[in-house]
Design a protein around this motif. Sequence first.
Motif, PDB file in Angstrom:
ATOM      1  N   VAL A  99      12.027  -8.711  43.903  1.00  0.00           N
ATOM      2  CA  VAL A  99      13.334  -8.421  44.496  1.00  0.00           C
ATOM      3  C   VAL A  99      13.925  -7.166  43.869  1.00  0.00           C
ATOM      4  CG1 VAL A  99      15.660  -9.316  44.911  1.00  0.00           C
ATOM      5  CG2 VAL A  99      13.688 -10.868  44.990  1.00  0.00           C
ATOM      6  N   SER A 100      13.914  -7.115  42.521  1.00  0.00           N
ATOM      7  CA  SER A 100      14.446  -5.946  41.826  1.00  0.00           C
ATOM      8  C   SER A 100      14.004  -5.963  40.374  1.00  0.00           C
ATOM      9  CB  SER A 100      15.984  -5.923  41.886  1.00  0.00           C
ATOM     10  OG  SER A 100      16.518  -7.052  41.218  1.00  0.00           O
ATOM     11  N   VAL A 101      14.147  -4.821  39.720  1.00  0.00           N
ATOM     12  CA  VAL A 101      13.944  -4.719  38.270  1.00  0.00           C
ATOM     13  C   VAL A 101      15.273  -4.283  37.667  1.00  0.00           C
ATOM     14  CG1 VAL A 101      11.461  -4.274  38.310  1.00  0.00           C
ATOM     15  CG2 VAL A 101      13.031  -2.370  38.462  1.00  0.00           C
ATOM     16  N   PHE A 102      15.549  -4.754  36.443  1.00  0.00           N
ATOM     17  CA  PHE A 102      16.847  -4.506  35.835  1.00  0.00           C
ATOM     18  C   PHE A 102      16.744  -4.681  34.332  1.00  0.00           C
ATOM     19  CE2 PHE A 102      16.341  -8.804  37.312  1.00  0.00           C
ATOM     20  CZ  PHE A 102      16.735  -9.591  36.239  1.00  0.00           C
ATOM     21  N   ASP A 103      17.807  -4.323  33.611  1.00  0.00           N
ATOM     22  CA  ASP A 103      17.818  -4.504  32.159  1.00  0.00           C
ATOM     23  C   ASP A 103      18.587  -5.784  31.830  1.00  0.00           C
ATOM     24  OD1 ASP A 103      20.524  -3.877  32.325  1.00  0.00           O
ATOM     25  OD2 ASP A 103      20.275  -1.867  31.522  1.00  0.00           O
ATOM     26  N   GLU A 104      18.836  -6.009  30.543  1.00  0.00           N
ATOM     27  CA  GLU A 104      19.449  -7.273  30.114  1.00  0.00           C
ATOM     28  C   GLU A 104      20.856  -7.495  30.663  1.00  0.00           C
ATOM     29  OE1 GLU A 104      19.980  -4.076  27.232  1.00  0.00           O
ATOM     30  OE2 GLU A 104      18.129  -5.122  27.632  1.00  0.00           O
ATOM     31  N   THR A 105      21.499  -6.459  31.165  1.00  0.00           N
ATOM     32  CA  THR A 105      22.845  -6.645  31.714  1.00  0.00           C
ATOM     33  C   THR A 105      22.820  -7.470  33.003  1.00  0.00           C
ATOM     34  OG1 THR A 105      22.754  -4.540  32.907  1.00  0.00           O
ATOM     35  CG2 THR A 105      23.745  -4.505  30.704  1.00  0.00           C
ATOM     36  N   GLY A 106      21.681  -7.574  33.655  1.00  0.00           N
ATOM     37  CA  GLY A 106      21.587  -8.355  34.888  1.00  0.00           C
ATOM     38  C   GLY A 106      21.103  -9.775  34.696  1.00  0.00           C
ATOM     39  N   LEU A 107      20.813 -10.170  33.464  1.00  0.00           N
ATOM     40  CA  LEU A 107      20.255 -11.508  33.224  1.00  0.00           C
ATOM     41  C   LEU A 107      21.241 -12.636  33.524  1.00  0.00           C
ATOM     42  CD1 LEU A 107      18.160 -11.115  29.959  1.00  0.00           C
ATOM     43  CD2 LEU A 107      17.332 -11.678  32.252  1.00  0.00           C
ATOM     44  N   ALA A 108      22.427 -12.559  32.994  1.00  0.00           N
ATOM     45  CA  ALA A 108      23.381 -13.667  33.093  1.00  0.00           C
ATOM     46  C   ALA A 108      23.680 -14.046  34.541  1.00  0.00           C
ATOM     47  CB  ALA A 108      24.672 -13.319  32.358  1.00  0.00           C
ATOM     48  N   GLU A 109      23.826 -13.061  35.406  1.00  0.00           N
ATOM     49  CA  GLU A 109      24.180 -13.357  36.792  1.00  0.00           C
ATOM     50  C   GLU A 109      23.039 -14.013  37.571  1.00  0.00           C
ATOM     51  OE1 GLU A 109      23.678  -9.288  39.262  1.00  0.00           O
ATOM     52  OE2 GLU A 109      24.887  -9.118  37.444  1.00  0.00           O
ATOM     53  N   ARG A 110      21.808 -13.948  37.073  1.00  0.00           N
ATOM     54  CA  ARG A 110      20.661 -14.519  37.769  1.00  0.00           C
ATOM     55  C   ARG A 110      20.187 -15.859  37.182  1.00  0.00           C
ATOM     56  NH1 ARG A 110      20.284  -8.909  37.875  1.00  0.00           N
ATOM     57  NH2 ARG A 110      19.593  -8.008  39.843  1.00  0.00           N
ATOM     58  N   LYS A 111      20.724 -16.231  36.048  1.00  0.00           N
ATOM     59  CA  LYS A 111      20.240 -17.421  35.341  1.00  0.00           C
ATOM     60  C   LYS A 111      20.374 -18.693  36.174  1.00  0.00           C
ATOM     61  CE  LYS A 111      20.363 -19.852  30.991  1.00  0.00           C
ATOM     62  NZ  LYS A 111      20.810 -19.860  29.615  1.00  0.00           N
ATOM     63  N   ASP A 112      21.513 -18.939  36.757  1.00  0.00           N
ATOM     64  CA  ASP A 112      21.711 -20.156  37.543  1.00  0.00           C
ATOM     65  C   ASP A 112      20.809 -20.179  38.774  1.00  0.00           C
ATOM     66  OD1 ASP A 112      23.580 -21.169  35.774  1.00  0.00           O
ATOM     67  OD2 ASP A 112      25.300 -20.418  36.908  1.00  0.00           O
ATOM     68  N   SER A 113      20.651 -19.053  39.434  1.00  0.00           N
ATOM     69  CA  SER A 113      19.816 -18.996  40.636  1.00  0.00           C
ATOM     70  C   SER A 113      18.348 -19.256  40.329  1.00  0.00           C
ATOM     71  CB  SER A 113      19.950 -17.637  41.314  1.00  0.00           C
ATOM     72  OG  SER A 113      21.262 -17.428  41.755  1.00  0.00           O
ATOM     73  N   ALA A 114      17.876 -18.795  39.181  1.00  0.00           N
ATOM     74  CA  ALA A 114      16.467 -18.966  38.824  1.00  0.00           C
ATOM     75  C   ALA A 114      16.170 -20.368  38.295  1.00  0.00           C
ATOM     76  CB  ALA A 114      16.063 -17.917  37.787  1.00  0.00           C
ATOM     77  N   GLY A 115      17.176 -21.047  37.790  1.00  0.00           N
ATOM     78  CA  GLY A 115      16.993 -22.420  37.304  1.00  0.00           C
ATOM     79  C   GLY A 115      15.849 -22.531  36.310  1.00  0.00           C
ATOM     80  N   PRO A 116      14.896 -23.452  36.553  1.00  0.00           N
ATOM     81  CA  PRO A 116      13.802 -23.650  35.601  1.00  0.00           C
ATOM     82  C   PRO A 116      12.813 -22.477  35.545  1.00  0.00           C
ATOM     83  CG  PRO A 116      13.449 -25.009  37.531  1.00  0.00           C
ATOM     84  CD  PRO A 116      14.818 -24.387  37.669  1.00  0.00           C
ATOM     85  N   ASN A 117      12.917 -21.547  36.488  1.00  0.00           N
ATOM     86  CA  ASN A 117      12.018 -20.392  36.497  1.00  0.00           C
ATOM     87  C   ASN A 117      12.668 -19.154  35.892  1.00  0.00           C
ATOM     88  OD1 ASN A 117       9.788 -21.709  37.787  1.00  0.00           O
ATOM     89  ND2 ASN A 117      11.109 -21.793  39.591  1.00  0.00           N
ATOM     90  N   TYR A 118      13.716 -19.371  35.102  1.00  0.00           N
ATOM     91  CA  TYR A 118      14.378 -18.291  34.383  1.00  0.00           C
ATOM     92  C   TYR A 118      13.578 -18.004  33.108  1.00  0.00           C
ATOM     93  CZ  TYR A 118      18.046 -15.883  31.751  1.00  0.00           C
ATOM     94  OH  TYR A 118      18.765 -14.966  31.027  1.00  0.00           O
ATOM     95  N   LEU A 119      12.949 -16.836  33.076  1.00  0.00           N
ATOM     96  CA  LEU A 119      12.106 -16.387  31.956  1.00  0.00           C
ATOM     97  C   LEU A 119      10.946 -17.350  31.657  1.00  0.00           C
ATOM     98  CD1 LEU A 119      14.874 -15.044  29.544  1.00  0.00           C
ATOM     99  CD2 LEU A 119      13.580 -13.808  31.293  1.00  0.00           C
ATOM    100  N   ARG A 120      10.485 -18.057  32.690  1.00  0.00           N
ATOM    101  CA  ARG A 120       9.365 -19.000  32.540  1.00  0.00           C
ATOM    102  C   ARG A 120       8.025 -18.291  32.571  1.00  0.00           C
ATOM    103  NH1 ARG A 120       8.337 -24.290  36.310  1.00  0.00           N
ATOM    104  NH2 ARG A 120       6.515 -25.069  35.186  1.00  0.00           N
ATOM    105  N   TYR A 121       7.860 -17.322  33.459  1.00  0.00           N
ATOM    106  CA  TYR A 121       6.557 -16.657  33.593  1.00  0.00           C
ATOM    107  C   TYR A 121       6.601 -15.272  33.049  1.00  0.00           C
ATOM    108  CZ  TYR A 121       5.403 -20.591  36.554  1.00  0.00           C
ATOM    109  OH  TYR A 121       5.173 -21.851  37.021  1.00  0.00           O
TER     110      TYR A 121
END
Length: 94
Positions: free
Chosen positions: A72-94
């Motif tokens: 979907v996109s590439v980003f730095d650490e400033t975009g992590l928090a807003e995506r955490k809930d949407s990714a759920g268990p697949n947040y930083l899993r792979y």
Amino acid sequence: MKHALPFLLLAAFCIPAAAQAACYADYKAKQDAPLRLHYGVAEISEPCTPASARDELQTRLAQAGWTLLNVVSVFDETGLAERKDSAGPNYLRY
């Protein structure tokens, strides 16, 4: 001044490493039979480009039985928090 030189050299070599920001990608993946879809966020190695993220994620996800659909996109650490809930268990899993 002679004693300061080693410290200045060490600092000069450390600055580029500290300046490199972490790279992350959000992606969509699927499994067949039965069809399962997931959205996830993963940390990516440099270079921080969609093509690099695609290559890296295809391998990682395939090892777990998933097929990458798209990055979907590439980003730095400033975009992590807003995506955490949407990714759920697949947040930083792979």
